[in-house]
Design a protein around this motif. Structure first.
Motif, PDB file in Angstrom:
ATOM      1  N   LEU A  16     -32.707 103.723 -37.859  1.00 19.85           N
ATOM      2  CA  LEU A  16     -33.502 104.932 -37.673  1.00 19.85           C
ATOM      3  C   LEU A  16     -34.955 104.565 -37.440  1.00 19.85           C
ATOM      4  O   LEU A  16     -35.560 103.823 -38.220  1.00 19.85           O
ATOM      5  CB  LEU A  16     -33.387 105.844 -38.896  1.00 19.85           C
ATOM      6  CG  LEU A  16     -31.995 106.417 -39.139  1.00 19.85           C
ATOM      7  CD1 LEU A  16     -32.012 107.341 -40.349  1.00 19.85           C
ATOM      8  CD2 LEU A  16     -31.492 107.168 -37.923  1.00 19.85           C
ATOM      9  N   SER A  18     -38.758 105.612 -37.337  1.00 20.64           N
ATOM     10  CA  SER A  18     -39.621 106.622 -37.939  1.00 20.64           C
ATOM     11  C   SER A  18     -40.613 107.147 -36.920  1.00 20.64           C
ATOM     12  O   SER A  18     -40.700 106.663 -35.791  1.00 20.64           O
ATOM     13  CB  SER A  18     -40.363 106.026 -39.138  1.00 20.64           C
ATOM     14  OG  SER A  18     -41.249 105.015 -38.711  1.00 20.64           O
ATOM     15  N   ALA A  83     -28.162 104.772 -40.030  1.00 17.15           N
ATOM     16  CA  ALA A  83     -27.189 105.864 -40.024  1.00 17.15           C
ATOM     17  C   ALA A  83     -25.851 105.364 -39.507  1.00 17.15           C
ATOM     18  O   ALA A  83     -25.782 104.428 -38.708  1.00 17.15           O
ATOM     19  CB  ALA A  83     -27.680 107.019 -39.156  1.00 17.15           C
ATOM     20  N   ILE A  93     -26.614 108.858 -43.920  1.00 18.06           N
ATOM     21  CA  ILE A  93     -27.919 108.209 -43.882  1.00 18.06           C
ATOM     22  C   ILE A  93     -28.005 107.263 -45.072  1.00 18.06           C
ATOM     23  O   ILE A  93     -27.843 107.676 -46.223  1.00 18.06           O
ATOM     24  CB  ILE A  93     -29.058 109.249 -43.939  1.00 18.06           C
ATOM     25  CG1 ILE A  93     -28.812 110.370 -42.915  1.00 18.06           C
ATOM     26  CG2 ILE A  93     -30.398 108.573 -43.712  1.00 18.06           C
ATOM     27  CD1 ILE A  93     -28.690 109.909 -41.485  1.00 18.06           C
ATOM     28  N   SER A 118     -31.398 106.603 -32.032  1.00 26.33           N
ATOM     29  CA  SER A 118     -32.580 107.015 -32.779  1.00 26.33           C
ATOM     30  C   SER A 118     -33.790 107.020 -31.864  1.00 26.33           C
ATOM     31  O   SER A 118     -34.006 106.100 -31.083  1.00 26.33           O
ATOM     32  CB  SER A 118     -32.819 106.046 -33.950  1.00 26.33           C
ATOM     33  OG  SER A 118     -33.954 106.427 -34.688  1.00 26.33           O
ATOM     34  N   TYR A 122     -36.239 111.921 -34.400  1.00 24.57           N
ATOM     35  CA  TYR A 122     -34.952 112.559 -34.147  1.00 24.57           C
ATOM     36  C   TYR A 122     -33.811 111.542 -34.227  1.00 24.57           C
ATOM     37  O   TYR A 122     -33.999 110.343 -34.002  1.00 24.57           O
ATOM     38  CB  TYR A 122     -34.917 113.215 -32.767  1.00 24.57           C
ATOM     39  CG  TYR A 122     -35.900 114.344 -32.594  1.00 24.57           C
ATOM     40  CD1 TYR A 122     -35.620 115.627 -33.079  1.00 24.57           C
ATOM     41  CD2 TYR A 122     -37.114 114.138 -31.946  1.00 24.57           C
ATOM     42  CE1 TYR A 122     -36.528 116.661 -32.931  1.00 24.57           C
ATOM     43  CE2 TYR A 122     -38.032 115.173 -31.793  1.00 24.57           C
ATOM     44  CZ  TYR A 122     -37.729 116.429 -32.291  1.00 24.57           C
ATOM     45  OH  TYR A 122     -38.635 117.451 -32.146  1.00 24.57           O
ATOM     46  N   LEU A 123     -32.632 112.067 -34.540  1.00 29.03           N
ATOM     47  CA  LEU A 123     -31.392 111.300 -34.464  1.00 29.03           C
ATOM     48  C   LEU A 123     -30.451 112.056 -33.539  1.00 29.03           C
ATOM     49  O   LEU A 123     -30.216 113.255 -33.719  1.00 29.03           O
ATOM     50  CB  LEU A 123     -30.763 111.156 -35.844  1.00 29.03           C
ATOM     51  CG  LEU A 123     -29.369 110.512 -35.898  1.00 29.03           C
ATOM     52  CD1 LEU A 123     -29.429 109.057 -35.452  1.00 29.03           C
ATOM     53  CD2 LEU A 123     -28.784 110.627 -37.301  1.00 29.03           C
ATOM     54  N   THR A 137     -35.266 114.213 -38.167  1.00 27.58           N
ATOM     55  CA  THR A 137     -35.152 113.262 -39.269  1.00 27.58           C
ATOM     56  C   THR A 137     -36.134 113.533 -40.401  1.00 27.58           C
ATOM     57  O   THR A 137     -36.085 112.846 -41.423  1.00 27.58           O
ATOM     58  CB  THR A 137     -35.351 111.825 -38.759  1.00 27.58           C
ATOM     59  OG1 THR A 137     -36.631 111.716 -38.108  1.00 27.58           O
ATOM     60  CG2 THR A 137     -34.256 111.441 -37.765  1.00 27.58           C
ATOM     61  N   TRP A 140     -33.728 116.820 -41.585  1.00 27.46           N
ATOM     62  CA  TRP A 140     -32.302 116.583 -41.429  1.00 27.46           C
ATOM     63  C   TRP A 140     -31.548 117.856 -41.073  1.00 27.46           C
ATOM     64  O   TRP A 140     -30.418 118.078 -41.497  1.00 27.46           O
ATOM     65  CB  TRP A 140     -31.708 115.915 -42.666  1.00 27.46           C
ATOM     66  CG  TRP A 140     -32.239 114.536 -42.859  1.00 27.46           C
ATOM     67  CD1 TRP A 140     -33.018 114.088 -43.881  1.00 27.46           C
ATOM     68  CD2 TRP A 140     -32.064 113.419 -41.970  1.00 27.46           C
ATOM     69  NE1 TRP A 140     -33.340 112.770 -43.699  1.00 27.46           N
ATOM     70  CE2 TRP A 140     -32.767 112.331 -42.536  1.00 27.46           C
ATOM     71  CE3 TRP A 140     -31.383 113.230 -40.770  1.00 27.46           C
ATOM     72  CZ2 TRP A 140     -32.806 111.081 -41.941  1.00 27.46           C
ATOM     73  CZ3 TRP A 140     -31.427 111.977 -40.183  1.00 27.46           C
ATOM     74  CH2 TRP A 140     -32.134 110.921 -40.765  1.00 27.46           C
TER      75      TRP A 140
END
Length: 258
Positions: A16, A18, A83, A93, A118, A122-123, A137, A140
């Motif tokens: 993930l 950031s 993830a 997660i 990622s 956002y995911l 993210t 969530w």
């Protein structure tokens, strides 16, 4: 450690990223079929002095029920996470520091998660119903469902400000992450698109048709299409400006596309 928290096949793993662009460094090792395990699992082993991968979306997917062996760098500060996505429709997660599951996202019990990507804040989750779900993210929460109108989504990657999906129906779709609009659709492969990545801000796709296609900034194929004799292209990664491909024949190949 063995992380056994999904109820079905684990199809996808991703570090993930950031909002400041940092990511957990996950170096993918081998995957082995485990007859002794009665559940899907993730196997992790701590290692030292492993070079970090670039801050791009690192994605794996497999159709069979396997355990995943991951080599992990010592965790960096800041609560970095990764993830995992499963056929059971869940996305979990995980903390990169203590390897605990912190959160489970349930997109749809009847929709398997096949691939994850990622991007900053956002995911993205590609599913077997042909949709891509976008999660914020920070909260969530599900913020957008992209109806790709395709078959199973087996590949996702980020190219600049664009999210790109690849499907078993041979289509590649490009979405602008600022408003999630579809800005391009490509159909240049003769088989399912299983692998996508970006190199120097250019899209590269791989397919069961045994070809690798680099694209221009206008999403058109470049002239130097690469043939991979004897093997469908199953997964990609980029390291030190070189393309690393994994094929269904068990071979890993390293390409200089310059």
């Amino acid at each position: 450690a063995v992380l056994a928290d999904h109820a079905s096949v684990v199809n996808a793993l991703v570090s993930l990223i950031s909002s400041n662009g940092s990511s957990s460094s996950l170096v993918v090792g081998s995957h082995q079929t485990s007859q002794s395990l009665g559940e899907s699992s993730l196997r992790t082993t701590s290692t030292n002095n492993q070079p970090p991968l670039p801050n791009t979306s690192q994605v794996l997917q497999y159709r069979s029920q396997n355990q995943f062996n991951l080599r992990r760098n010592p965790p960096s500060p800041g609560g970095l996470k990764f993830a995992s996505g499963s056929d059971d429709g869940s996305i979990k997660i995980w903390s990169a520091s203590d390897l605990r599951c912190q959160l489970t996202l349930h997109s749809d019990a009847n929709v398997g998660v096949l691939v994850l990507a990622s991007l900053s804040g956002y995911l993205a989750a590609g599913s077997d119903d042909g949709s891509v779900r976008i999660f914020d993210t920070r909260t969530w929460t599900l913020v957008k469902t992209l109806d790709v109108q395709a078959d199973e989504i087996w590949a996702l990657t980020v190219v600049g400000e664009h999210l790109v999906s690849g499907s078993v129906d041979r289509s590649i779709q490009v979405f602008d992450t600022r408003d999630w609009s579809c800005v391009a659709t490509c159909r240049h492969h003769y088989g399912p698109v299983y692998a996508l990545t970006s190199l120097q801000n250019h899209l590269i796709s791989g397919s069961s048709d045994e070809t690798i296609i680099p694209y221009t900034l206008d999403w058109e194929p470049e002239s130097n299409e690469v043939g991979v004799n004897g093997s469908a292209v199953w997964c990609f990664t980029v390291h030190n400006d070189r393309l690393v491909t994994g094929g269904v024949n068990g071979q890993i190949r390293i390409w200089d596309l310059s």
